[in-house]
Structure formats: C-alpha cells, structure tokens
Design a protein around this motif. Structure first.
Motif, PDB file in Angstrom:
ATOM      1  N   VAL A 318       0.844  -1.198   0.000  1.00  0.00           N
ATOM      2  CA  VAL A 318       0.000   0.000   0.000  1.00  0.00           C
ATOM      3  C   VAL A 318       0.878   1.247   0.000  1.00  0.00           C
ATOM      4  O   VAL A 318       0.638   2.207  -0.761  1.00  0.00           O
ATOM      5  N   GLU A 319       1.908   1.244   0.839  1.00  0.00           N
ATOM      6  CA  GLU A 319       2.803   2.401   0.921  1.00  0.00           C
ATOM      7  C   GLU A 319       3.569   2.605  -0.384  1.00  0.00           C
ATOM      8  O   GLU A 319       3.740   3.734  -0.856  1.00  0.00           O
ATOM      9  N   GLY A 321       2.480   1.815  -3.267  1.00  0.00           N
ATOM     10  CA  GLY A 321       1.489   2.391  -4.180  1.00  0.00           C
ATOM     11  C   GLY A 321       1.399   3.896  -4.058  1.00  0.00           C
ATOM     12  O   GLY A 321       1.263   4.608  -5.071  1.00  0.00           O
ATOM     13  N   HIS A 322       1.485   4.416  -2.840  1.00  0.00           N
ATOM     14  CA  HIS A 322       1.476   5.868  -2.644  1.00  0.00           C
ATOM     15  C   HIS A 322       2.717   6.510  -3.271  1.00  0.00           C
ATOM     16  O   HIS A 322       2.625   7.574  -3.902  1.00  0.00           O
ATOM     17  N   THR A 325       2.220   6.472  -7.040  1.00  0.00           N
ATOM     18  CA  THR A 325       1.200   7.449  -7.448  1.00  0.00           C
ATOM     19  C   THR A 325       1.805   8.835  -7.547  1.00  0.00           C
ATOM     20  O   THR A 325       1.560   9.574  -8.521  1.00  0.00           O
ATOM     21  N   SER A 326       2.606   9.214  -6.568  1.00  0.00           N
ATOM     22  CA  SER A 326       3.255  10.526  -6.580  1.00  0.00           C
ATOM     23  C   SER A 326       4.146  10.699  -7.808  1.00  0.00           C
ATOM     24  O   SER A 326       4.132  11.750  -8.464  1.00  0.00           O
ATOM     25  N   LYS A 336      -4.847  14.472 -10.824  1.00  0.00           N
ATOM     26  CA  LYS A 336      -5.486  14.392  -9.506  1.00  0.00           C
ATOM     27  C   LYS A 336      -6.877  13.761  -9.579  1.00  0.00           C
ATOM     28  O   LYS A 336      -7.317  13.081  -8.650  1.00  0.00           O
ATOM     29  N   VAL A 339      -6.711   9.998  -9.446  1.00  0.00           N
ATOM     30  CA  VAL A 339      -6.465   9.489  -8.098  1.00  0.00           C
ATOM     31  C   VAL A 339      -7.719   9.633  -7.234  1.00  0.00           C
ATOM     32  O   VAL A 339      -8.095   8.732  -6.487  1.00  0.00           O
ATOM     33  N   PRO A 347      -6.143   0.616  -7.621  1.00  0.00           N
ATOM     34  CA  PRO A 347      -5.816   2.039  -7.614  1.00  0.00           C
ATOM     35  C   PRO A 347      -5.328   2.531  -8.968  1.00  0.00           C
ATOM     36  O   PRO A 347      -4.873   1.746  -9.813  1.00  0.00           O
ATOM     37  N   TYR A 349      -2.700   3.992  -9.972  1.00  0.00           N
ATOM     38  CA  TYR A 349      -1.310   3.719 -10.365  1.00  0.00           C
ATOM     39  C   TYR A 349      -1.166   2.361 -11.048  1.00  0.00           C
ATOM     40  O   TYR A 349      -0.203   2.120 -11.799  1.00  0.00           O
TER      41      TYR A 349
END
Length: 430
Positions: A318-319, A321-322, A325-326, A336, A339, A347, A349
C-alpha cells in the motif's frame, strides 16, 4: 554439480530446526523430483525438489529423506534412501552418491539403498503415530503434473491408512523464509555471477543486436562461473516487448532509440538471484526515458527502506502504491482526478504498475514465506517497481535482492551492480 560443495552444517541445522517443530511420535518424508520425459528417450535436465535439498543437500533423483526424531532406534532418526550406484550407471550416467559421499554431503549417517525402502519404512511406520506429508502450498502454486512426491503420498496413505497425517509445508514456509548465513553467502555468489553477466552485456549491446544474442552472452558468463544458468526464464525485452510482463521469446532485433528491459539472473547451488535493469540500446536515454527511469529508481530506493523487521507485506505494498502514485503524477501519466476517482481495489497507479513490488527469494525465485506474518531479520526480498507505457513504446523495471537487517536499512546483495542512469551510460560508452 558445477557448484562447490556446501558445508553440511547448513543441512544439519535445517533438519534440527524442522524436527523441533514436529509433533511427538511423528515421521516426515521428503522426495526428490522426477526426471521429466520430453518424448522418445529425451528428458528435461534434472532439477532437485527444493525441500529435500534444503534438508539434506542431496542433489540427485530418486532420493528419499525420512526424519523421525523420536524413533526408538537411534539409527533411524535421520535416514536417506538412494539409488544404488554400480559400474553400468557409472559408465552411462556417471557415478551416483555413495553412502560415504551422502554422509559427507548431508551429515546423515544412516543411508540405505532404495530397494530396501519399503521394508525399512514398514518398521519405522509401526513405531510412529503421525506422518508428515509434503504438499505444495505456495501462494503462487499451480501444479497440473502429478509429482513423485504426490505418488509417494498416495502410496503411503493407502498402505498405512490408520496413521494421522500432518503437513510439512507450514513448517518449511517459516523455516525457509529466514536465511542462514551460509545461504546468504550462496545467494551473494548468485548475485555476483549475475553482475558479471550484466556488465558483459553493457559492453555488448548496440543497435542491431538481437535479444537472443544478449541471452547467449549472459548464459556464457553464468556457465563460466559455475552456475547451471538462469534462475528462471530470462526476459530480454526491447521496445514495446517490455510491456509484456512475462515476455520470454527474446527473438527481436534491438533498435536505435529503444530501451531493453532485462529480467535475467543466475542461480548458484540451486539458490536464485533476481535482477531487473533497463538500458538504452544506443547507450543514451532520451529525456523522457530518463525522467521515467529516475522515477522508478526513486520508488525503488524508498521502497527498499521499508524492508525492516515487523513490516507487513500487504501494508508495505500500500505504501509503495502511494510512492508510485506521486511519481506518476509528476510524470503526467496520472492527474489528480484519476487518483480522486480511483477504485480502491485497483488504484489508479495500477494502470502503469500492475504487479507487486516484492517477493521472498531463496531456493525458489518466488520463495517460501507466509505473507500474513511480519518481516524478520535475514529474510530476503526482491524490490522491483516498474512503469509500463505501451503508448510510448517502452517499459522500465528495476530490481535488486535485499536482506532484512536487525535494524536499519536492508543489505543489498546487488549493491555492486550498476543501476544509476549515469553509470550505465558511462559503461556503455567506454
């Protein structure tokens, strides 16, 4: 075998650890893999079942290991059954393990020939209440072929139906996931051989070479350094081929302006390494290729820092993935709104990074390990983020193998293999 003999202290320790987890008055059995036929009299090269290798070091077909820690006969607490070697076998196939060589390899003193197995097993089975059978319960397993282990289990349960049955796999999943220092050294050797191959192809690649020619260069270097070859089917994917995650044809010409995604690594002594790199055919990344490359590399570096004791695999992903995404927002591949409106089960990404970031690695490339349990010191994981952009004709994946440390960041077994874009360009343009 091509590899140097392994210190049998590893296998003695592994058996001791396994026996400590067994129920009282129980026996466990482990079989070698089959030699698989192709047709006529042809067979595939033999590959040993990793569990019997982990517990004995025996790298030979038609071998059986029996562990019976509570056996009233001390001789039968650890037993190996092997095919009896003879002059005919020695001439046509090469000599098999003698009893003396089996002791040196495994540390097991009691070795019988396979022809005596049923008689001796009968004695042992009358002395135990529970028998551990070895089933494949890996989360990626998809086995359609009946194995030698499967056939043996059928025979055992049919002949001894009154015995309780237990499973070896949950014990092995936990034991094999945490590596012994000897295992880490063997995996370092596999990674070092992989490094030699990668550096070789950096000097070889140029516009007009073919993917299979690169594969041949890698195989040469691996065999030269006592590896049997690739730890898994090699992926050498130029241009848009990189957007096929398991591309293994390796039959296209590498063209000027394209990238080549490598997912290629050596085995050593049955232990795997697992490397991904992405290099420019021309020796220089374009501005866009470099931007995507650096984004993947940043995700890899940040993801690596998360491999610490106590981390849960699902939360780790999950982390990551963040992080991805960034980077995709920065590259203009997501906005945006993508997302904000994403499906939590898939998700945004995932459009560009659809596979997982890490898996256990060891005797198997996708090695044993229970993903619901926290990471521990001396577990080894890959870290392999990627960004795949079919509409732009390239994909990038970067991957190393890392050992979880007691504290701090993991140790990178592939830390000497070039990964920074500047170093790759410099080496390709020497």
């Amino acid at each position: 075998m091509k590899y140097h003999q392994i210190d049998n202290a590893l296998f003695i320790k592994n058996r001791k650890n396994f026996a400590a987890k067994m129920q009282p008055s129980s026996l466990a059995v482990f079989n070698s893999n089959d030699v698989y036929p192709i047709s006529a009299d042809s067979t595939l090269p033999f590959a040993q079942h990793r569990d019997i290798f982990y517990l004995s070091g025996v790298d030979q077909e038609e071998s059986i290991l029996v562990l019976f820690p509570d056996c009233p006969n001390p001789k039968h607490r650890e037993v190996l059954f092997l095919t009896e070697t003879n002059e005919h076998i020695a001439v046509w196939e090469g000599e098999k393990l003698t009893k003396e060589a089996a002791l040196e390899t495994s540390g097991i003193k009691t070795v019988y020939w396979l022809k005596d197995m049923e008689k001796i097993m009968f004695e042992m089975m009358t002395q135990c209440d529970t028998v551990y059978i070895n089933t494949n319960e890996h989360y990626r397993a998809n086995v359609e072929t009946e194995t030698r282990e499967d056939r043996f289990t059928k025979w055992l349960k049919d002949k001894y139906p009154a015995h309780r049955v237990a499973k070896s796999n949950p014990i092995l999943q936990r034991l094999r996931a945490v590596k012994d220092p000897i295992e880490i050294d063997l995996m370092q050797r596999a990674c070092d051989i992989t490094e030699k191959g990668f550096r070789r192809v950096l000097n070889f690649v140029k516009p007009g070479v073919w993917e299979h020619e690169i594969e041949a260069e890698l195989m040469y270097e691996f065999l030269k350094n006592r590896s049997k070859g690739f730890a898994y089917s090699p992926i050498i994917a130029s241009g848009n081929n990189a957007n096929v995650l398991h591309y293994v044809e390796n039959n296209k010409e590498c063209k000027d302006g394209d990238l080549i995604l490598f997912d290629t690594a050596a085995e050593y002594a049955n232990y795997s390494s697992d490397l991904s790199r992405t290099i420019p055919v021309s020796g220089r990344y374009s501005k866009r290729q470099r931007a995507v490359y650096d984004a993947v590399n940043r995700v890899k570096k940040d993801a690596s820092k998360l491999l610490v004791p106590g981390t849960l695999w699902a939360e780790y992903h999950v982390e990551v993935g963040h992080l991805m995404t960034s980077e995709l927002l920065g590259l203009g591949l997501l906005d945006k709104a993508d997302v904000k409106n994403e499906n939590p089960d898939w998700p945004a990404y995932k459009k560009y990074f659809m596979h997982g970031t890490s898996h256990h690695i060891g005797l198997d490339t996708h090695d044993y390990g229970i993903l619901a349990e926290p990471m521990q010191e001396n577990m080894i994981f890959t870290v392999e983020p990627g960004i795949y952009i079919p509409e732009e004709g390239f994909g990038i994946r970067l991957e190393d193998d890392l050992v979880v440390q007691k504290s701090g960041e993991p140790f990178n077994l592939m830390g000497n293999i070039p990964i920074e874009a500047e170093e790759i360009e410099e080496l390709m343009n020497k």
